[in-house]
Write a protein that holds these residues in place. Structure first.
Motif, PDB file in Angstrom:
ATOM      1  N   UNK A  98       0.820  -1.203   0.000  1.00  0.00           N
ATOM      2  CA  UNK A  98       0.000   0.000   0.000  1.00  0.00           C
ATOM      3  C   UNK A  98       0.857   1.257   0.000  1.00  0.00           C
ATOM      4  N   UNK A  99       0.476   2.227  -0.807  1.00  0.00           N
ATOM      5  CA  UNK A  99       1.221   3.473  -0.901  1.00  0.00           C
ATOM      6  C   UNK A  99       2.345   3.450  -1.919  1.00  0.00           C
ATOM      7  N   UNK A 100       2.594   2.304  -2.527  1.00  0.00           N
ATOM      8  CA  UNK A 100       3.657   2.194  -3.532  1.00  0.00           C
ATOM      9  C   UNK A 100       3.275   2.978  -4.782  1.00  0.00           C
ATOM     10  N   UNK A 101       4.277   3.587  -5.405  1.00  0.00           N
ATOM     11  CA  UNK A 101       4.057   4.340  -6.643  1.00  0.00           C
ATOM     12  C   UNK A 101       4.250   3.460  -7.880  1.00  0.00           C
ATOM     13  N   UNK A 102       4.521   2.179  -7.686  1.00  0.00           N
ATOM     14  CA  UNK A 102       4.752   1.293  -8.830  1.00  0.00           C
ATOM     15  C   UNK A 102       3.489   1.107  -9.650  1.00  0.00           C
ATOM     16  N   UNK A 166      -8.058 -13.619  -3.314  1.00  0.00           N
ATOM     17  CA  UNK A 166      -8.456 -14.660  -2.364  1.00  0.00           C
ATOM     18  C   UNK A 166      -7.294 -15.236  -1.578  1.00  0.00           C
ATOM     19  N   UNK A 167      -6.146 -15.403  -2.231  1.00  0.00           N
ATOM     20  CA  UNK A 167      -5.032 -16.098  -1.600  1.00  0.00           C
ATOM     21  C   UNK A 167      -4.048 -15.223  -0.863  1.00  0.00           C
ATOM     22  N   UNK A 168      -4.151 -13.886  -1.011  1.00  0.00           N
ATOM     23  CA  UNK A 168      -3.182 -13.021  -0.357  1.00  0.00           C
ATOM     24  C   UNK A 168      -3.814 -11.760   0.225  1.00  0.00           C
ATOM     25  N   UNK A 169      -4.477 -10.973  -0.600  1.00  0.00           N
ATOM     26  CA  UNK A 169      -4.982  -9.677  -0.150  1.00  0.00           C
ATOM     27  C   UNK A 169      -6.014  -9.787   0.969  1.00  0.00           C
ATOM     28  N   UNK A 175      -2.651  -7.886   4.191  1.00  0.00           N
ATOM     29  CA  UNK A 175      -3.510  -6.734   4.526  1.00  0.00           C
ATOM     30  C   UNK A 175      -2.911  -5.378   4.170  1.00  0.00           C
ATOM     31  N   UNK A 176      -1.602  -5.277   4.078  1.00  0.00           N
ATOM     32  CA  UNK A 176      -0.965  -3.998   3.752  1.00  0.00           C
ATOM     33  C   UNK A 176      -0.654  -3.842   2.262  1.00  0.00           C
ATOM     34  N   UNK A 177      -1.242  -4.712   1.438  1.00  0.00           N
ATOM     35  CA  UNK A 177      -0.963  -4.718   0.006  1.00  0.00           C
ATOM     36  C   UNK A 177      -2.228  -4.498  -0.794  1.00  0.00           C
TER      37      UNK A 177
END
Length: 180
Positions: A98-102, A166-169, A175-177
């Motif tokens: 979260x917050x990444x500019x990529x 489903x498998x990560x977020x 949770x921080x992605x």
């Protein structure tokens, strides 16, 4: 008397398509689909777990009768095996902290480490389109991609959108992605 059996190859690290419950039971869309096919054919379903990048060789070696793991048809794969008609449309996504500019543009990814599933269409895409200065890091399992992304060893992961969701977020680890 012998019961007829249909053996399906599956990689269990791709929710919501296929995954394992804490008790080790295989679940997901592809598992439900395979069980419905077996019921219709009146055969016993046997699930054979296999790494994704080894699915086609294992099918060719007759370790199972069919691959029932979400697999996109590519020209190269179609030369090696037959595919059914497309059942659903998938989307690819770049998962970042979260917050990444990529973003998915090569300039944004310069000198970044991007995790992909080894042998996947995501790996093929990244290697074709992100050739200058992007470090494409292939992994034998999606869980390893998630672990390295969460651990800060990767800047992003290029994955199937539903699998990422489903498998990560939706997990504590993710949770921080989010999607770039």
């Amino acid at each position: 008397m012998y019961a007829l059996v249909s053996k399906f190859g599956v990689d269990s690290a791709y929710p919501p398509f296929e995954s394992k419950t804490p008790s080790g039971e295989l679940v997901g869309f592809d598992i439900d689909l395979g069980n419905a096919i077996c019921a219709k054919l009146k055969v016993k379903c046997v699930w054979v777990e296999n790494s994704f990048d080894g699915m086609i060789p294992a099918l060719q070696a007759r370790k199972f009768d069919a691959i029932n793991s979400s697999m996109s048809q590519t020209e190269k794969r179609a030369k090696a095996i037959d595919f059914s008609h497309k059942i659903y449309a998938n989307f690819e996504a770049l998962v970042v902290r979260g917050g990444s500019a990529l973003v998915t543009m090569p300039e944004s990814l310069n000198e970044k480490h991007i995790g992909v599933l080894q042998g996947s269409t995501q790996e093929a895409y990244a290697r074709k389109h992100w050739t200058n200065g992007v470090d494409i890091v292939p992994y034998p399992s999606q869980d390893q991609v998630w672990n390295d992304l969460a651990g800060g060893r990767l800047d992003a992961a290029l994955v199937s959108g539903p699998t990422a969701e489903s498998g990560f977020l939706k997990t504590a680890q993710g949770r921080d992605f989010g999607f770039a």
